[in-house]
Every structure is written in structure tokens, then in C-alpha cells.
Design a protein around this motif. Structure first.
Motif, mmCIF file in Angstrom:
data_model
loop_
_atom_site.group_PDB
_atom_site.id
_atom_site.type_symbol
_atom_site.label_atom_id
_atom_site.label_comp_id
_atom_site.label_asym_id
_atom_site.label_seq_id
_atom_site.Cartn_x
_atom_site.Cartn_y
_atom_site.Cartn_z
ATOM 1 N N ALA A 21 -11.607 2.520 0.056
ATOM 2 C CA ALA A 21 -11.080 3.146 -1.164
ATOM 3 C C ALA A 21 -9.748 3.832 -0.894
ATOM 4 O O ALA A 21 -8.807 3.747 -1.707
ATOM 5 C CB ALA A 21 -12.099 4.132 -1.728
ATOM 6 N N LEU A 22 -9.634 4.524 0.235
ATOM 7 C CA LEU A 22 -8.374 5.191 0.582
ATOM 8 C C LEU A 22 -7.254 4.180 0.847
ATOM 9 O O LEU A 22 -6.105 4.403 0.443
ATOM 10 C CB LEU A 22 -8.558 6.083 1.812
ATOM 11 C CG LEU A 22 -9.317 7.385 1.603
ATOM 12 C CD1 LEU A 22 -9.601 8.055 2.950
ATOM 13 C CD2 LEU A 22 -8.534 8.331 0.695
ATOM 14 N N ALA A 23 -7.581 3.080 1.513
ATOM 15 C CA ALA A 23 -6.575 2.049 1.775
ATOM 16 C C ALA A 23 -6.069 1.447 0.473
ATOM 17 O O ALA A 23 -4.855 1.261 0.285
ATOM 18 C CB ALA A 23 -7.136 0.964 2.692
ATOM 19 N N ALA A 24 -6.979 1.145 -0.437
ATOM 20 C CA ALA A 24 -6.576 0.587 -1.731
ATOM 21 C C ALA A 24 -5.694 1.571 -2.491
ATOM 22 O O ALA A 24 -4.686 1.180 -3.092
ATOM 23 C CB ALA A 24 -7.817 0.228 -2.552
ATOM 24 N N GLN A 25 -6.061 2.834 -2.442
ATOM 25 C CA GLN A 25 -5.264 3.864 -3.121
ATOM 26 C C GLN A 25 -3.864 3.926 -2.515
ATOM 27 O O GLN A 25 -2.872 3.961 -3.237
ATOM 28 C CB GLN A 25 -5.964 5.215 -3.004
ATOM 29 C CG GLN A 25 -5.281 6.334 -3.718
ATOM 30 C CD GLN A 25 -6.049 7.646 -3.580
ATOM 31 O OE1 GLN A 25 -6.847 7.827 -2.676
ATOM 32 N NE2 GLN A 25 -5.790 8.564 -4.490
ATOM 33 N N ARG A 26 -3.775 3.933 -1.196
ATOM 34 C CA ARG A 26 -2.471 4.012 -0.535
ATOM 35 C C ARG A 26 -1.616 2.780 -0.833
ATOM 36 O O ARG A 26 -0.414 2.876 -1.029
ATOM 37 C CB ARG A 26 -2.631 4.189 0.966
ATOM 38 C CG ARG A 26 -1.277 4.463 1.599
ATOM 39 C CD ARG A 26 -1.289 4.966 2.993
ATOM 40 N NE ARG A 26 -2.176 6.064 3.275
ATOM 41 C CZ ARG A 26 -2.515 6.427 4.511
ATOM 42 N NH1 ARG A 26 -2.023 5.761 5.548
ATOM 43 N NH2 ARG A 26 -3.325 7.425 4.720
ATOM 44 N N LEU A 27 -2.245 1.602 -0.862
ATOM 45 C CA LEU A 27 -1.519 0.363 -1.134
ATOM 46 C C LEU A 27 -1.285 0.124 -2.622
ATOM 47 O O LEU A 27 -0.559 -0.799 -3.001
ATOM 48 C CB LEU A 27 -2.291 -0.828 -0.554
ATOM 49 C CG LEU A 27 -2.359 -0.902 0.972
ATOM 50 C CD1 LEU A 27 -3.425 -1.898 1.406
ATOM 51 C CD2 LEU A 27 -0.994 -1.274 1.540
ATOM 52 N N GLU A 28 -1.958 0.931 -3.455
ATOM 53 C CA GLU A 28 -1.882 0.799 -4.922
ATOM 54 C C GLU A 28 -2.340 -0.582 -5.379
ATOM 55 O O GLU A 28 -1.682 -1.271 -6.156
ATOM 56 C CB GLU A 28 -0.471 1.118 -5.425
ATOM 57 C CG GLU A 28 -0.041 2.542 -5.120
ATOM 58 C CD GLU A 28 1.358 2.885 -5.601
ATOM 59 O OE1 GLU A 28 2.125 1.967 -5.994
ATOM 60 O OE2 GLU A 28 1.694 4.080 -5.581
ATOM 61 N N ILE A 154 -6.293 8.500 9.172
ATOM 62 C CA ILE A 154 -5.741 7.856 10.366
ATOM 63 C C ILE A 154 -6.166 6.392 10.404
ATOM 64 O O ILE A 154 -5.361 5.500 10.708
ATOM 65 C CB ILE A 154 -6.196 8.586 11.653
ATOM 66 C CG1 ILE A 154 -5.715 10.031 11.661
ATOM 67 C CG2 ILE A 154 -5.767 7.832 12.906
ATOM 68 C CD1 ILE A 154 -4.219 10.211 11.699
ATOM 69 N N LEU A 155 -7.422 6.124 10.094
ATOM 70 C CA LEU A 155 -7.919 4.746 10.074
ATOM 71 C C LEU A 155 -7.154 3.902 9.052
ATOM 72 O O LEU A 155 -6.820 2.745 9.322
ATOM 73 C CB LEU A 155 -9.419 4.715 9.787
ATOM 74 C CG LEU A 155 -10.302 5.273 10.901
ATOM 75 C CD1 LEU A 155 -11.731 5.459 10.407
ATOM 76 C CD2 LEU A 155 -10.262 4.370 12.128
ATOM 77 N N VAL A 156 -6.874 4.472 7.891
ATOM 78 C CA VAL A 156 -6.117 3.751 6.863
ATOM 79 C C VAL A 156 -4.729 3.409 7.390
ATOM 80 O O VAL A 156 -4.259 2.275 7.263
ATOM 81 C CB VAL A 156 -6.050 4.567 5.559
ATOM 82 C CG1 VAL A 156 -5.057 3.951 4.583
ATOM 83 C CG2 VAL A 156 -7.430 4.670 4.921
ATOM 84 N N THR A 157 -4.070 4.387 7.992
ATOM 85 C CA THR A 157 -2.733 4.145 8.545
ATOM 86 C C THR A 157 -2.781 3.068 9.613
ATOM 87 O O THR A 157 -1.954 2.140 9.622
ATOM 88 C CB THR A 157 -2.145 5.450 9.128
ATOM 89 O OG1 THR A 157 -2.025 6.409 8.066
ATOM 90 C CG2 THR A 157 -0.791 5.222 9.773
ATOM 91 N N GLU A 158 -3.755 3.153 10.525
ATOM 92 C CA GLU A 158 -3.884 2.152 11.588
ATOM 93 C C GLU A 158 -4.156 0.765 11.012
ATOM 94 O O GLU A 158 -3.607 -0.232 11.494
ATOM 95 C CB GLU A 158 -4.991 2.550 12.563
ATOM 96 C CG GLU A 158 -4.646 3.758 13.408
ATOM 97 C CD GLU A 158 -5.785 4.211 14.305
ATOM 98 O OE1 GLU A 158 -6.953 3.783 14.099
ATOM 99 O OE2 GLU A 158 -5.513 4.988 15.235
#
Length: 168
Positions: A21-28, A154-158
Motif C-alpha cells: 500500500a505504501l509503495a502504491a501511494q509513493r508511486l501514485e 525503508i522497504l518501499v524505498t529499497e
């Protein structure tokens, strides 16, 4: 710019939903929780402590693959256990550009996390069957394995950095 199609994968309790969910949010881009694609029969079976068979999983994986395929180019992130290579191959059949992010943790940490969460259908008694089924990413598979003990941001960034590095 082409957006990634990412599957955050691993056994129950590894943080797939949070990181996905955080990755999707960051990538929009859209996010899909793989568990939402399970038929009621699968949920009831797992809730009763009965591991799913491959025959139970194929229709579910095909539905997830269709969602991923619909988001190729425009991007999307899904959480999905994708425990075996054959399951990941099935997902890639519907979405060839899928990139896998495997969140790995110790059994003890996974058990601690599963015990502490409320309202999830997956009982802790299925953890060992999931760990027995898990086949980590192989070198020829598109993806990265990350330590699930790291903070979610951190996991999302990685994960995003790994995808970008692999797609230069």
C-alpha cells in the motif's frame, strides 16, 4: 514514463499489505490486496486452518494476474503470497513485466506479527505450511529479496530503487 507493476510477496505476516500500500501511494498507482481476490471457499478453508492446494490457488492467481496485466504500462502494486516459482510464473503469464519484492523474515518474527494482528483470517497454524511452500526468488526472476525487519518506508524505498536499477 512507464510505471512498474510490482508484486510484494512472501508468507503471512511479512508486511506485504503495509509495504504494498505504501509503495502504491509513493508511486501514485493503484493498489490491490491479493487476499481480496480469493473466493469465499479459499478464505473459509484457510480460516479453518486448512492449507490451500494448487487447485485452490490457480483461479485466484489467474485473477491477480489479470489485475496485474490490466495495469502494465500505467503501473500498479499488489500484495500476493506468490510462494512458489510456478505461482510467480503464472502471474507473469498475465503480466510479463511483473517485478517481485520478496519480504523475508524469521519464523519467530512472522509468528510474533501474526499473533499481534486482529481481524485477519489467516491462523498462525498455517505459518509452517507457508514456510514449507515458499521458494525464494531465483536469480533469473525479476525482483529483489528484502529483510522484512526494516521499517516499511525503508522497504518501499529499497523496492522502488531496485526496480529502477533493474529497468535502466
Amino acid at each position: 514514463m512507464v510505471q512498474p507493476v510490482i508484486v510484494v510477496m512472501g508468507v503471512s505476516g511479512c508486511g506485504k499489505t503495509t509495504v504494498g500500500a505504501l509503495a502504491a501511494q509513493r508511486l501514485e498507482v493503484p493498489y490491490a490486496e491479493g487476499d481480496d481476490f480469493h473466493p469465499v471457499e479459499n478464505i473459509e478453508k484457510m480460516a479453518a486452518g486448512i492449507p490451500l492446494t494448487d487447485e485452490d490457488r490457480w483461479p485466484w492467481l489467474d485473477t491477480v494476474a489479470t489485475w496485474l496485466g490490466d495495469h502494465q504500462g500505467s503501473g500498479g502494486v499488489a500484495s500476493c503470497s506468490a510462494l512458489r516459482r510456478t505461482y510467480r510464473d503464472r502471474l507473469r503469464a498475465g503480466a510479463p513485466d511483473t517485478y517481485f519484492v520478496h519480504l523475508a523474515a524469521t519464523r519467530e518474527e512472522l509468528l510474533r506479527r501474526m499473533t499481534g494482528r486482529l481481524g485477519h483470517f489467516m491462523p498462525t497454524i498455517l505459518l509452517d505450511s507457508q514456510l514449507d511452500t515458499l521458494e525464494p526468488l531465483e536469480p533469473d526472476e525479476p525482483g529483489v529479496s528484502l529483510n522484512a525487519l526494516a521499517p516499511p518506508n525503508i522497504l518501499v524505498t529499497e523496492a522502488i530503487d531496485a526496480w529502477r536499477t533493474d529497468h535502466r
